[in-house]
Structures are given as structure tokens and as C-alpha cells.
Write a protein that holds these residues in place. Structure first.
Motif, mmCIF file in Angstrom:
data_model
loop_
_atom_site.group_PDB
_atom_site.id
_atom_site.type_symbol
_atom_site.label_atom_id
_atom_site.label_comp_id
_atom_site.label_asym_id
_atom_site.label_seq_id
_atom_site.Cartn_x
_atom_site.Cartn_y
_atom_site.Cartn_z
ATOM 1 N N CYS B 9 -28.719 11.824 3.825
ATOM 2 C CA CYS B 9 -29.595 11.767 2.851
ATOM 3 C C CYS B 9 -30.473 10.465 2.887
ATOM 4 C CB CYS B 9 -28.645 12.148 1.518
ATOM 5 S SG CYS B 9 -29.572 12.668 0.076
ATOM 6 N N ILE B 10 -29.746 9.488 2.425
ATOM 7 C CA ILE B 10 -30.522 8.247 2.467
ATOM 8 C C ILE B 10 -31.688 8.153 3.541
ATOM 9 C CG2 ILE B 10 -30.556 5.755 2.084
ATOM 10 C CD1 ILE B 10 -29.522 7.057 -0.314
ATOM 11 N N ILE B 13 -34.399 10.046 2.597
ATOM 12 C CA ILE B 13 -35.207 9.658 1.618
ATOM 13 C C ILE B 13 -36.357 8.584 1.812
ATOM 14 C CG2 ILE B 13 -35.116 8.840 -0.746
ATOM 15 C CD1 ILE B 13 -33.334 10.978 -1.590
ATOM 16 N N ARG B 14 -35.619 7.647 2.464
ATOM 17 C CA ARG B 14 -36.432 6.260 2.545
ATOM 18 C C ARG B 14 -37.874 6.418 3.271
ATOM 19 N NH1 ARG B 14 -34.736 1.680 6.298
ATOM 20 N NH2 ARG B 14 -35.747 3.160 7.733
ATOM 21 N N PRO B 15 -37.782 7.310 4.382
ATOM 22 C CA PRO B 15 -39.118 7.176 5.105
ATOM 23 C C PRO B 15 -40.106 8.113 4.309
ATOM 24 C CG PRO B 15 -37.533 7.733 6.494
ATOM 25 C CD PRO B 15 -36.745 7.757 5.297
ATOM 26 N N LEU B 16 -39.400 9.100 3.488
ATOM 27 C CA LEU B 16 -40.223 9.882 2.370
ATOM 28 C C LEU B 16 -40.860 8.809 1.434
ATOM 29 C CD1 LEU B 16 -40.745 12.707 2.434
ATOM 30 C CD2 LEU B 16 -38.692 13.061 0.886
ATOM 31 N N ARG B 17 -40.262 7.876 1.044
ATOM 32 C CA ARG B 17 -40.716 7.100 0.090
ATOM 33 C C ARG B 17 -41.641 6.094 0.556
ATOM 34 N NH1 ARG B 17 -35.706 6.138 -4.006
ATOM 35 N NH2 ARG B 17 -36.890 4.604 -5.090
ATOM 36 N N ASP B 18 -41.424 5.803 1.666
ATOM 37 C CA ASP B 18 -42.366 4.684 2.720
ATOM 38 C C ASP B 18 -43.632 5.451 2.636
ATOM 39 O OD1 ASP B 18 -40.513 2.848 2.745
ATOM 40 O OD2 ASP B 18 -39.904 3.334 4.832
ATOM 41 N N ALA B 19 -43.677 6.666 3.076
ATOM 42 C CA ALA B 19 -44.984 7.577 3.444
ATOM 43 C C ALA B 19 -45.628 7.661 1.921
ATOM 44 C CB ALA B 19 -44.835 9.010 3.738
ATOM 45 N N LEU B 20 -44.799 8.150 0.653
ATOM 46 C CA LEU B 20 -45.244 8.244 -0.550
ATOM 47 C C LEU B 20 -46.058 7.112 -0.925
ATOM 48 C CD1 LEU B 20 -42.692 10.990 -1.839
ATOM 49 C CD2 LEU B 20 -45.106 11.158 -1.148
ATOM 50 N N VAL B 22 -47.843 4.991 0.558
ATOM 51 C CA VAL B 22 -48.927 4.615 1.106
ATOM 52 C C VAL B 22 -50.138 5.853 0.845
ATOM 53 C CG1 VAL B 22 -50.470 4.523 3.258
ATOM 54 C CG2 VAL B 22 -47.831 3.400 3.058
#
Lengths: 121, 121
Positions: B9-10, B13-20, B22
Motif C-alpha cells: 500500500c505505502i 501511495i508515495r509515488p502517487l504523492r510525488d507525482a501529484l 508536481v
DNA sequence: GTCAGCAGCTACCTCTAGGTAAGCGCTTAC
DNA sequence: GTAAGCGCTTACCTAGAGGTAGCTGCTGAC
């Protein structure tokens, strides 16, 4: 990008706006991922997403439900249980999530340099 | 979604947050698309994106430049010209843009119903 | 009785994205 | 001289996103 000629500009932008209107903010896609991974209860979802608050989570869940992306189910009992599950329609967002996730990975790698493969936290 | 098991899960989620982090906001991807389609001048970009203001555009262009997604070039002359172009790195966002665009199309079709193929404006 | 968990809701605050309007110095066109 | 275009910038404002804290009514465990 052969399909992107000046004339097709607007026709490319409008769908983009439509999509961004629905999955805007930093939480919705994260929530979808977390529910998909099997966390179906409110507190469970809350704990799975670092630094989200119950207030924001409640609001985002309502939004997602309104957009027909998730379903909220109340199991009556003396202990009332609420479960959330993604609807089949949400699966259509998979390509978006994958693309974003992949890009996030690449982007982090690019920023950190090739020497930082797996950073902690 | 076989790869999405609770344990991962984590890490999803982290890459998703990184992308969002930017490409957040409603403008950045639209601006990238517009520049890619050949609109390289400030006013041109401004006119190509319905209802964006010059203030917001200026800010977003700076952000995109800071993220190494576009390049700003000043052509000195007596008429100073500024051109913007997307950097090769921005091409890595193509899958994201495509996925979002496709989903936006599908979503609009779903909302409007099958009877509304091409709505005006 | 007390504490913890469940699924939220409320009130309050801050912070930022974004909209509105105007203006800058410059140049070209009429 | 006037207007318009260029690439912005500044000042001001609102709306909403999001954070913090505490509370509700219920149940089950200690």
C-alpha cells in the motif's frame, strides 16, 4: 506526439479538464488505491494514508461516492459497521493511477539521482 | 489489480504523492499540452487555454521551468521575444496525459449518456 | 467505572490556488 | 498621437482545501 497538432488543441484540453475536475486534490487517488488494497473501513483507510485527517477523509469519501467511484455500505447490527469498496467504474482509473505512480517513481529517481534507489519513509 | 496487496500500500501511495505534488492544480498539464501543440509564446498559450489569467500562467510557467519540464528562451532583439518549449523530460508525462485525457473522454460520455457524442464548446 | 474503538461531525483557523483589474516598458501599426 | 501587442508584475480579493481539536452515541474489553 503526432496527434497533437495545433488544431486539436482544444479537443485535447477539454477532456483533461474534465478528468482533473473529478480527481483533483491530493487525496482522491490515494484513497482509491488504499480501498483497492483491501482497507475498507473508515479508520483503516485513515490510518493507511499518512497525515490525512478524518474530516478530510469523510469529505473525500463523499465526493468519491457522488462520482460513482466507490460504494458505501452500512451493515446494521448492534455494532454498526461501514465499509467502502471501489465500484467497477473506478477500475477505469487504473491507467491514470499506474501512469502517475510510474512517473512519480521515475521523477523521484531523477531528483534523488541514481544513487538513491529506495529511500526510507 | 493483482500487484496491489495490502502490504504494498505505502509503496504505491508515495509515488502517487510525488507525482501529484508536481503536477498539482488544474493548469500544468493543460499548459504542457498547449506548448507541445506548438503554442510557444506567452500570449499564445494564454489565448489557447480558456479562462486562464496571465498571472496564473506566469506562475505556472515558472513552476514548470523549476521542475525542468519546460525551457524558457529569451531572444534578444529590439523586440524581445520569449519562447517556451517542452523539454524531453516532459515527454515522460505523456502516459499520464494520455490516461487522463482518455478517462476524461469516457467520463464525460458516461455522464452525458451515450446520446451526447460531441457536445458544443 | 474506565478506557478504547467505531464512524463520523463541528467549529475554528490558516494557507494557497486562483480570479480581477490595472499597469509597466517596450515596439509596431495606423 | 493613439491604439494595440508583447511578456509579464503588482495589489487586492474570495473560495475552498486542508489542518487541529474536541465531541457525539454506540459497543466491547478490562
Amino acid at each position: 506526439m503526432e496527434f497533437l497538432t495545433p488544431g486539436h488543441c482544444i479537443s485535447s484540453i477539454r477532456p483533461l479538464r474534465d478528468a482533473l475536475d473529478v480527481i483533483n486534490g491530493k487525496w482522491k487517488l490515494q484513497i482509491l488505491v488504499v480501498i483497492t488494497t483491501g482497507h475498507q473501513r473508515f479508520r483503516e483507510i485513515e490510518r493507511s494514508i499518512p497525515s490525512i485527517s478524518s474530516k478530510v477523509l469523510a469529505k473525500e469519501l463523499k465526493d468519491l461516492e457522488a462520482h460513482k467511484l466507490i460504494k458505501r455500505t452500512v451493515q446494521e447490527g448492534p455494532p454498526v459497521l461501514v465499509t467502502y469498496e471501489v465500484l467497477p467504474y473506478a477500475d477505469s482509473l487504473d491507467p491514470v493511477i499506474f501512469a502517475l505512480r510510474d512517473w512519480g517513481l521515475k521523477h523521484r529517481a531523477m531528483i534523488m539521482g541514481p544513487d538513491a534507489g529506495a529511500s526510507p519513509a
